[in-house]
Design a protein around this motif. Structure first.
Motif, PDB file in Angstrom:
ATOM      1  N   ALA A  64       0.813  -1.220   0.000  1.00  0.00           N
ATOM      2  CA  ALA A  64       0.000   0.000   0.000  1.00  0.00           C
ATOM      3  C   ALA A  64       0.848   1.273   0.000  1.00  0.00           C
ATOM      4  CB  ALA A  64      -0.935  -0.004   1.206  1.00  0.00           C
ATOM      5  N   GLY A  65       2.051   1.224   0.572  1.00  0.00           N
ATOM      6  CA  GLY A  65       2.874   2.418   0.654  1.00  0.00           C
ATOM      7  C   GLY A  65       3.877   2.571  -0.462  1.00  0.00           C
ATOM      8  N   ASP A  66       3.867   1.666  -1.429  1.00  0.00           N
ATOM      9  CA  ASP A  66       4.857   1.698  -2.513  1.00  0.00           C
ATOM     10  C   ASP A  66       4.482   2.749  -3.547  1.00  0.00           C
ATOM     11  OD1 ASP A  66       6.830   1.179  -4.362  1.00  0.00           O
ATOM     12  OD2 ASP A  66       6.059  -0.776  -4.961  1.00  0.00           O
ATOM     13  N   TYR A  67       5.284   3.803  -3.632  1.00  0.00           N
ATOM     14  CA  TYR A  67       5.024   4.892  -4.587  1.00  0.00           C
ATOM     15  C   TYR A  67       4.894   4.371  -6.009  1.00  0.00           C
ATOM     16  CZ  TYR A  67       6.160   8.892  -7.604  1.00  0.00           C
ATOM     17  OH  TYR A  67       6.153   9.837  -8.604  1.00  0.00           O
ATOM     18  N   PHE A  68       5.752   3.442  -6.394  1.00  0.00           N
ATOM     19  CA  PHE A  68       5.797   2.986  -7.777  1.00  0.00           C
ATOM     20  C   PHE A  68       4.585   2.137  -8.158  1.00  0.00           C
ATOM     21  CE2 PHE A  68      10.185   3.505  -6.256  1.00  0.00           C
ATOM     22  CZ  PHE A  68      10.569   4.529  -7.106  1.00  0.00           C
ATOM     23  N   SER A  69       3.925   1.550  -7.167  1.00  0.00           N
ATOM     24  CA  SER A  69       2.741   0.728  -7.428  1.00  0.00           C
ATOM     25  C   SER A  69       1.447   1.520  -7.337  1.00  0.00           C
ATOM     26  CB  SER A  69       2.673  -0.444  -6.434  1.00  0.00           C
ATOM     27  OG  SER A  69       3.777  -1.302  -6.590  1.00  0.00           O
ATOM     28  N   HIS A  70       1.523   2.754  -6.824  1.00  0.00           N
ATOM     29  CA  HIS A  70       0.295   3.508  -6.581  1.00  0.00           C
ATOM     30  C   HIS A  70       0.362   4.928  -7.152  1.00  0.00           C
ATOM     31  CE1 HIS A  70      -1.406   0.282  -4.173  1.00  0.00           C
ATOM     32  NE2 HIS A  70      -0.202   0.116  -3.665  1.00  0.00           N
ATOM     33  N   GLU A  71       1.020   5.856  -6.472  1.00  0.00           N
ATOM     34  CA  GLU A  71       1.001   7.252  -6.912  1.00  0.00           C
ATOM     35  C   GLU A  71       1.563   7.424  -8.321  1.00  0.00           C
ATOM     36  OE1 GLU A  71       1.467   7.592  -2.342  1.00  0.00           O
ATOM     37  OE2 GLU A  71       2.186   6.279  -3.953  1.00  0.00           O
ATOM     38  N   GLN A  72       2.645   6.720  -8.635  1.00  0.00           N
ATOM     39  CA  GLN A  72       3.226   6.872  -9.965  1.00  0.00           C
ATOM     40  C   GLN A  72       2.278   6.360 -11.042  1.00  0.00           C
ATOM     41  OE1 GLN A  72       6.658   4.521 -11.896  1.00  0.00           O
ATOM     42  NE2 GLN A  72       7.680   6.315 -11.033  1.00  0.00           N
ATOM     43  N   ILE A  73       1.681   5.204 -10.834  1.00  0.00           N
ATOM     44  CA  ILE A  73       0.756   4.634 -11.818  1.00  0.00           C
ATOM     45  C   ILE A  73      -0.497   5.498 -11.949  1.00  0.00           C
ATOM     46  CG2 ILE A  73      -0.775   2.672 -12.263  1.00  0.00           C
ATOM     47  CD1 ILE A  73       1.398   0.863 -11.143  1.00  0.00           C
ATOM     48  N   ALA A  74      -0.955   6.077 -10.839  1.00  0.00           N
ATOM     49  CA  ALA A  74      -2.159   6.911 -10.881  1.00  0.00           C
ATOM     50  C   ALA A  74      -1.981   8.107 -11.809  1.00  0.00           C
ATOM     51  CB  ALA A  74      -2.506   7.384  -9.477  1.00  0.00           C
ATOM     52  N   LEU A  75      -0.740   8.614 -11.916  1.00  0.00           N
ATOM     53  CA  LEU A  75      -0.502   9.789 -12.746  1.00  0.00           C
ATOM     54  C   LEU A  75       0.013   9.436 -14.137  1.00  0.00           C
ATOM     55  CD1 LEU A  75      -0.500  12.843 -13.011  1.00  0.00           C
ATOM     56  CD2 LEU A  75       1.766  12.894 -11.906  1.00  0.00           C
ATOM     57  N   TRP A  76       0.962   8.507 -14.228  1.00  0.00           N
ATOM     58  CA  TRP A  76       1.573   8.183 -15.518  1.00  0.00           C
ATOM     59  C   TRP A  76       1.025   6.903 -16.153  1.00  0.00           C
ATOM     60  CZ3 TRP A  76       4.671  10.951 -12.086  1.00  0.00           C
ATOM     61  CH2 TRP A  76       5.349  12.049 -12.622  1.00  0.00           C
ATOM     62  N   GLY A  77       0.306   6.106 -15.386  1.00  0.00           N
ATOM     63  CA  GLY A  77      -0.188   4.840 -15.913  1.00  0.00           C
ATOM     64  C   GLY A  77       0.856   3.736 -15.798  1.00  0.00           C
ATOM     65  N   MET A  78       0.437   2.525 -16.120  1.00  0.00           N
ATOM     66  CA  MET A  78       1.314   1.362 -16.052  1.00  0.00           C
ATOM     67  C   MET A  78       2.296   1.362 -17.223  1.00  0.00           C
ATOM     68  SD  MET A  78       1.723  -1.344 -14.070  1.00  0.00           S
ATOM     69  CE  MET A  78       0.140  -1.864 -13.359  1.00  0.00           C
ATOM     70  N   ASP A  79       3.478   0.819 -16.992  1.00  0.00           N
ATOM     71  CA  ASP A  79       4.470   0.672 -18.051  1.00  0.00           C
ATOM     72  C   ASP A  79       3.858  -0.072 -19.236  1.00  0.00           C
ATOM     73  OD1 ASP A  79       6.673  -1.210 -19.352  1.00  0.00           O
ATOM     74  OD2 ASP A  79       7.712   0.547 -18.544  1.00  0.00           O
ATOM     75  N   GLY A  80       3.938   0.537 -20.415  1.00  0.00           N
ATOM     76  CA  GLY A  80       3.275  -0.029 -21.593  1.00  0.00           C
ATOM     77  C   GLY A  80       3.916  -1.293 -22.113  1.00  0.00           C
ATOM     78  N   PHE A  81       5.203  -1.502 -21.816  1.00  0.00           N
ATOM     79  CA  PHE A  81       5.892  -2.687 -22.330  1.00  0.00           C
ATOM     80  C   PHE A  81       5.762  -3.870 -21.378  1.00  0.00           C
ATOM     81  CE2 PHE A  81       9.691  -5.359 -22.809  1.00  0.00           C
ATOM     82  CZ  PHE A  81       9.606  -5.668 -24.165  1.00  0.00           C
ATOM     83  N   TRP A  82       6.147  -3.661 -20.118  1.00  0.00           N
ATOM     84  CA  TRP A  82       6.134  -4.755 -19.156  1.00  0.00           C
ATOM     85  C   TRP A  82       4.765  -4.970 -18.524  1.00  0.00           C
ATOM     86  CZ3 TRP A  82      10.060  -7.860 -19.494  1.00  0.00           C
ATOM     87  CH2 TRP A  82      11.315  -7.389 -19.865  1.00  0.00           C
ATOM     88  N   GLY A  83       3.970  -3.922 -18.425  1.00  0.00           N
ATOM     89  CA  GLY A  83       2.681  -4.048 -17.749  1.00  0.00           C
ATOM     90  C   GLY A  83       2.820  -4.285 -16.262  1.00  0.00           C
ATOM     91  N   LEU A  84       3.932  -3.788 -15.681  1.00  0.00           N
ATOM     92  CA  LEU A  84       4.226  -3.969 -14.261  1.00  0.00           C
ATOM     93  C   LEU A  84       4.707  -2.652 -13.669  1.00  0.00           C
ATOM     94  CD1 LEU A  84       6.274  -7.310 -14.445  1.00  0.00           C
ATOM     95  CD2 LEU A  84       3.949  -7.062 -13.539  1.00  0.00           C
ATOM     96  N   PRO A  85       4.524  -2.451 -12.353  1.00  0.00           N
ATOM     97  CA  PRO A  85       5.100  -1.262 -11.720  1.00  0.00           C
ATOM     98  C   PRO A  85       6.624  -1.336 -11.745  1.00  0.00           C
ATOM     99  CG  PRO A  85       3.477  -2.335 -10.295  1.00  0.00           C
ATOM    100  CD  PRO A  85       3.767  -3.289 -11.409  1.00  0.00           C
ATOM    101  N   HIS A  86       7.258  -0.182 -11.676  1.00  0.00           N
ATOM    102  CA  HIS A  86       8.719  -0.156 -11.590  1.00  0.00           C
ATOM    103  C   HIS A  86       9.171  -0.799 -10.284  1.00  0.00           C
ATOM    104  CE1 HIS A  86      12.843   1.223 -11.548  1.00  0.00           C
ATOM    105  NE2 HIS A  86      12.632   1.804 -10.379  1.00  0.00           N
ATOM    106  N   SER A  87      10.233  -1.574 -10.334  1.00  0.00           N
ATOM    107  CA  SER A  87      10.826  -2.148  -9.121  1.00  0.00           C
ATOM    108  C   SER A  87      12.175  -1.501  -8.859  1.00  0.00           C
ATOM    109  CB  SER A  87      11.019  -3.662  -9.258  1.00  0.00           C
ATOM    110  OG  SER A  87      11.726  -4.161  -8.130  1.00  0.00           O
ATOM    111  N   PRO A  88      12.347  -0.868  -7.685  1.00  0.00           N
ATOM    112  CA  PRO A  88      13.630  -0.257  -7.358  1.00  0.00           C
ATOM    113  C   PRO A  88      14.681  -1.272  -6.912  1.00  0.00           C
ATOM    114  CG  PRO A  88      12.114   0.052  -5.551  1.00  0.00           C
ATOM    115  CD  PRO A  88      11.325  -0.604  -6.659  1.00  0.00           C
ATOM    116  N   LYS A  89      14.280  -2.516  -6.757  1.00  0.00           N
ATOM    117  CA  LYS A  89      15.182  -3.609  -6.362  1.00  0.00           C
ATOM    118  C   LYS A  89      15.792  -3.389  -4.983  1.00  0.00           C
ATOM    119  CE  LYS A  89      16.246  -4.756 -11.167  1.00  0.00           C
ATOM    120  NZ  LYS A  89      17.302  -4.914 -12.205  1.00  0.00           N
ATOM    121  N   ILE A  90      15.070  -2.682  -4.143  1.00  0.00           N
ATOM    122  CA  ILE A  90      15.502  -2.453  -2.759  1.00  0.00           C
ATOM    123  C   ILE A  90      14.276  -2.043  -1.940  1.00  0.00           C
ATOM    124  CG2 ILE A  90      16.037  -0.009  -3.118  1.00  0.00           C
ATOM    125  CD1 ILE A  90      18.158  -2.337  -0.944  1.00  0.00           C
ATOM    126  N   GLN A  91      14.215  -2.525  -0.715  1.00  0.00           N
ATOM    127  CA  GLN A  91      13.174  -2.064   0.198  1.00  0.00           C
ATOM    128  C   GLN A  91      13.594  -0.699   0.726  1.00  0.00           C
ATOM    129  OE1 GLN A  91      12.610  -4.389   3.839  1.00  0.00           O
ATOM    130  NE2 GLN A  91      10.431  -4.425   3.418  1.00  0.00           N
TER     131      GLN A  91
END
Length: 239
Positions: A80-107
């Motif tokens: 719920a608190g992941d910016y890349f899964s929520h706020e970023q997608i709400a404004l820019w939408g989902m990645d058109g190629f992967w169809g997945l939120p961005h992963s920063p590869k770190i907690q």
């Protein structure tokens, strides 16, 4: 860090999405041993000797110094608190190629958001130099005990401000400008984890590299004023 890139931290386009992504160089902290004891106890003001010791191990840049009192919230990627899964997608939408939120590869951690205007919001991130699984549980507990006793130890970060807004946005009433202030944690990993566990504040000494982010001198000046006002009034938005 030691000649290796620690993070890929985005792009030069102010209309593209903000992101950071851990690389192989993010595997150790960076600290000035001479002031380790001072940072463990915590500082309440910008001390010249502390700043001087740290500038010796930082890149030769122009910095805006910030001393912030922070209350971090650890983020679960995809949660719920992941910016890349929520706020970023709400404004820019989902990645058109992967169809997945961005992963920063770190907690990572987030600090409370700050409302700048009806269409602008400040998001703050604290990003560690290595995974939480590498932390020493004994050191975390020592800081938990110190924080419980009223101590506010100081962590150190190299920070960058990116101001991002999509070129087109159909919803004119939405938050369309994301001010993303990222604190890359150089020292204080155990302190930050203990603070998140205790839900109690510590301090963060930030070296804000003013020439490195997607932001102007005017943006930096406004940011400093906003952070000072928020610290005085407590006007932050918690999730």
């Amino acid at each position: 860090v030691d000649g290796k890139q620690a993070y890929h931290i985005g792009n030069i386009c102010n209309t593209c999405t903000f992101f950071f992504e851990r690389l192989e160089g993010a595997n150790k902290n960076i600290s000035a041993d001479a002031i380790a004891g001072t940072l463990q106890l915590g500082i309440a003001r910008l001390d010249e000797s502390v700043v001087a010791a740290l500038t010796n191990i930082l890149p030769n840049e122009k910095y805006q110094m910030l001393l912030l009192r922070v209350l971090p919230q650890q983020v679960q990627l995809g949660g719920a608190g992941d910016y890349f899964s929520h706020e970023q997608i709400a404004l820019w939408g989902m990645d058109g190629f992967w169809g997945l939120p961005h992963s920063p590869k770190i907690q990572y951690y987030r600090l409370p958001d700050i409302v700048l205007s009806a269409t602008e919001r400040l998001f703050q991130f604290v990003v560690p130099m290595f995974p939480a699984s590498w932390l020493n549980s004994g050191q975390i507990q020592a800081y938990v005990n110190a924080i419980s006793d009223g101590c506010e130890p100081t962590a150190v970060a190299l920070s960058i401000l990116d101001v991002k807004a999509p070129a087109d946005c159909e919803d004119e009433s939405a938050v369309t400008s994301h001010w993303c202030l990222t604190h890359y944690l150089l020292d204080g990993h155990h302190k930050m984890q203990a603070s998140a566990q205790q839900h109690a504040p510590i301090t963060l000494l930030s070296f804000l590299a003013v020439a490195q982010g997607i932001s102007s001198d005017t943006d930096i000046s406004r940011l400093v004023s906003v952070l000072a006002e928020a610290a005085h009034s407590g006007a932050a938005v918690s999730r």
